[in-house]
Motif scaffolding. Sequence first.
Motif, PDB file in Angstrom:
ATOM      1  N   SER A  54       0.763  -1.280  -0.108  1.00 17.39           N
ATOM      2  CA  SER A  54       0.138   0.133  -0.010  1.00 17.39           C
ATOM      3  C   SER A  54       0.914   1.355  -0.055  1.00 17.39           C
ATOM      4  O   SER A  54       0.585   2.155  -0.759  1.00 17.39           O
ATOM      5  N   GLN A  55       1.839   1.528   0.764  1.00 20.41           N
ATOM      6  CA  GLN A  55       2.814   2.569   0.921  1.00 20.41           C
ATOM      7  C   GLN A  55       3.356   2.783  -0.262  1.00 20.41           C
ATOM      8  O   GLN A  55       3.666   3.908  -0.840  1.00 20.41           O
ATOM      9  N   GLY A  56       3.856   1.572  -1.040  1.00 17.57           N
ATOM     10  CA  GLY A  56       4.898   1.966  -2.207  1.00 17.57           C
ATOM     11  C   GLY A  56       3.911   2.029  -3.300  1.00 17.57           C
ATOM     12  O   GLY A  56       4.271   2.926  -4.113  1.00 17.57           O
ATOM     13  N   MET A  57       2.667   1.362  -3.563  1.00 14.99           N
ATOM     14  CA  MET A  57       1.988   1.682  -4.644  1.00 14.99           C
ATOM     15  C   MET A  57       1.686   3.425  -4.414  1.00 14.99           C
ATOM     16  O   MET A  57       1.483   4.078  -5.186  1.00 14.99           O
ATOM     17  N   HIS A  58       1.253   3.799  -3.188  1.00 17.11           N
ATOM     18  CA  HIS A  58       0.755   5.193  -3.102  1.00 17.11           C
ATOM     19  C   HIS A  58       1.892   6.351  -3.383  1.00 17.11           C
ATOM     20  O   HIS A  58       1.547   7.315  -3.845  1.00 17.11           O
ATOM     21  N   ALA A  59       3.043   5.846  -2.896  1.00 18.78           N
ATOM     22  CA  ALA A  59       4.260   6.862  -3.296  1.00 18.78           C
ATOM     23  C   ALA A  59       4.575   6.625  -4.462  1.00 18.78           C
ATOM     24  O   ALA A  59       4.788   7.848  -5.351  1.00 18.78           O
ATOM     25  N   ALA A  60       4.532   5.578  -5.317  1.00 17.49           N
ATOM     26  CA  ALA A  60       4.780   5.572  -6.664  1.00 17.49           C
ATOM     27  C   ALA A  60       3.506   6.242  -7.514  1.00 17.49           C
ATOM     28  O   ALA A  60       4.053   7.135  -8.465  1.00 17.49           O
ATOM     29  N   TYR A  61       2.491   6.208  -7.187  1.00 16.47           N
ATOM     30  CA  TYR A  61       1.271   6.836  -7.705  1.00 16.47           C
ATOM     31  C   TYR A  61       1.589   8.550  -7.673  1.00 16.47           C
ATOM     32  O   TYR A  61       1.219   9.083  -8.717  1.00 16.47           O
ATOM     33  N   ASN A  62       1.659   8.830  -6.473  1.00 17.35           N
ATOM     34  CA  ASN A  62       1.962  10.290  -6.339  1.00 17.35           C
ATOM     35  C   ASN A  62       3.205  10.817  -7.123  1.00 17.35           C
ATOM     36  O   ASN A  62       3.111  11.699  -7.664  1.00 17.35           O
ATOM     37  N   GLY A  63       4.189   9.923  -7.294  1.00 18.07           N
ATOM     38  CA  GLY A  63       5.358  10.335  -8.273  1.00 18.07           C
ATOM     39  C   GLY A  63       4.979  10.354  -9.436  1.00 18.07           C
ATOM     40  O   GLY A  63       5.397  11.479 -10.119  1.00 18.07           O
ATOM     41  N   ILE A  64       4.282   9.401  -9.787  1.00 18.68           N
ATOM     42  CA  ILE A  64       3.781   9.218 -11.349  1.00 18.68           C
ATOM     43  C   ILE A  64       2.945  10.675 -11.629  1.00 18.68           C
ATOM     44  O   ILE A  64       3.100  11.302 -12.620  1.00 18.68           O
ATOM     45  N   VAL A  65       2.162  10.966 -10.692  1.00 22.19           N
ATOM     46  CA  VAL A  65       1.221  12.059 -11.210  1.00 22.19           C
ATOM     47  C   VAL A  65       2.027  13.296 -11.060  1.00 22.19           C
ATOM     48  O   VAL A  65       1.813  14.133 -12.083  1.00 22.19           O
ATOM     49  N   ARG A  66       3.036  13.540 -10.316  1.00 20.54           N
ATOM     50  CA  ARG A  66       3.768  14.582 -10.373  1.00 20.54           C
ATOM     51  C   ARG A  66       4.788  14.759 -11.503  1.00 20.54           C
ATOM     52  O   ARG A  66       4.756  15.727 -12.266  1.00 20.54           O
ATOM     53  N   GLN A  67       5.261  13.627 -12.121  1.00 16.27           N
ATOM     54  CA  GLN A  67       5.812  13.714 -13.398  1.00 16.27           C
ATOM     55  C   GLN A  67       4.967  13.705 -14.525  1.00 16.27           C
ATOM     56  O   GLN A  67       5.291  14.656 -15.490  1.00 16.27           O
TER      57      GLN A  67
END
Length: 89
Positions: A54-67
Amino acid sequence: MRALDVLREAAAMKDQARTRGVALALWVLRGYCPDEWLVAFWDAAGSDHEIGRSQGMHAAYNGIVRQVRTRGGLPQTAAPLQSVAADPI
């Protein structure tokens, strides 16, 4: 962007989320986001550890959105994914 919707829905799942839909969404996002973020999401989606997944997917999702936002693929008003403490249903 529908690909981000698919990733957001996958991140909200309690189970592993390595699905064809997630793979396709990550493929679509290749032109908007560095591979490192996409690989991080995919790796987290397959984790056996529920909290880490959960933590990894949320962090990666937020990073993807930012990019994607930085590269002009999204308006600045799109909100990042936030964890929900309790099940809304």
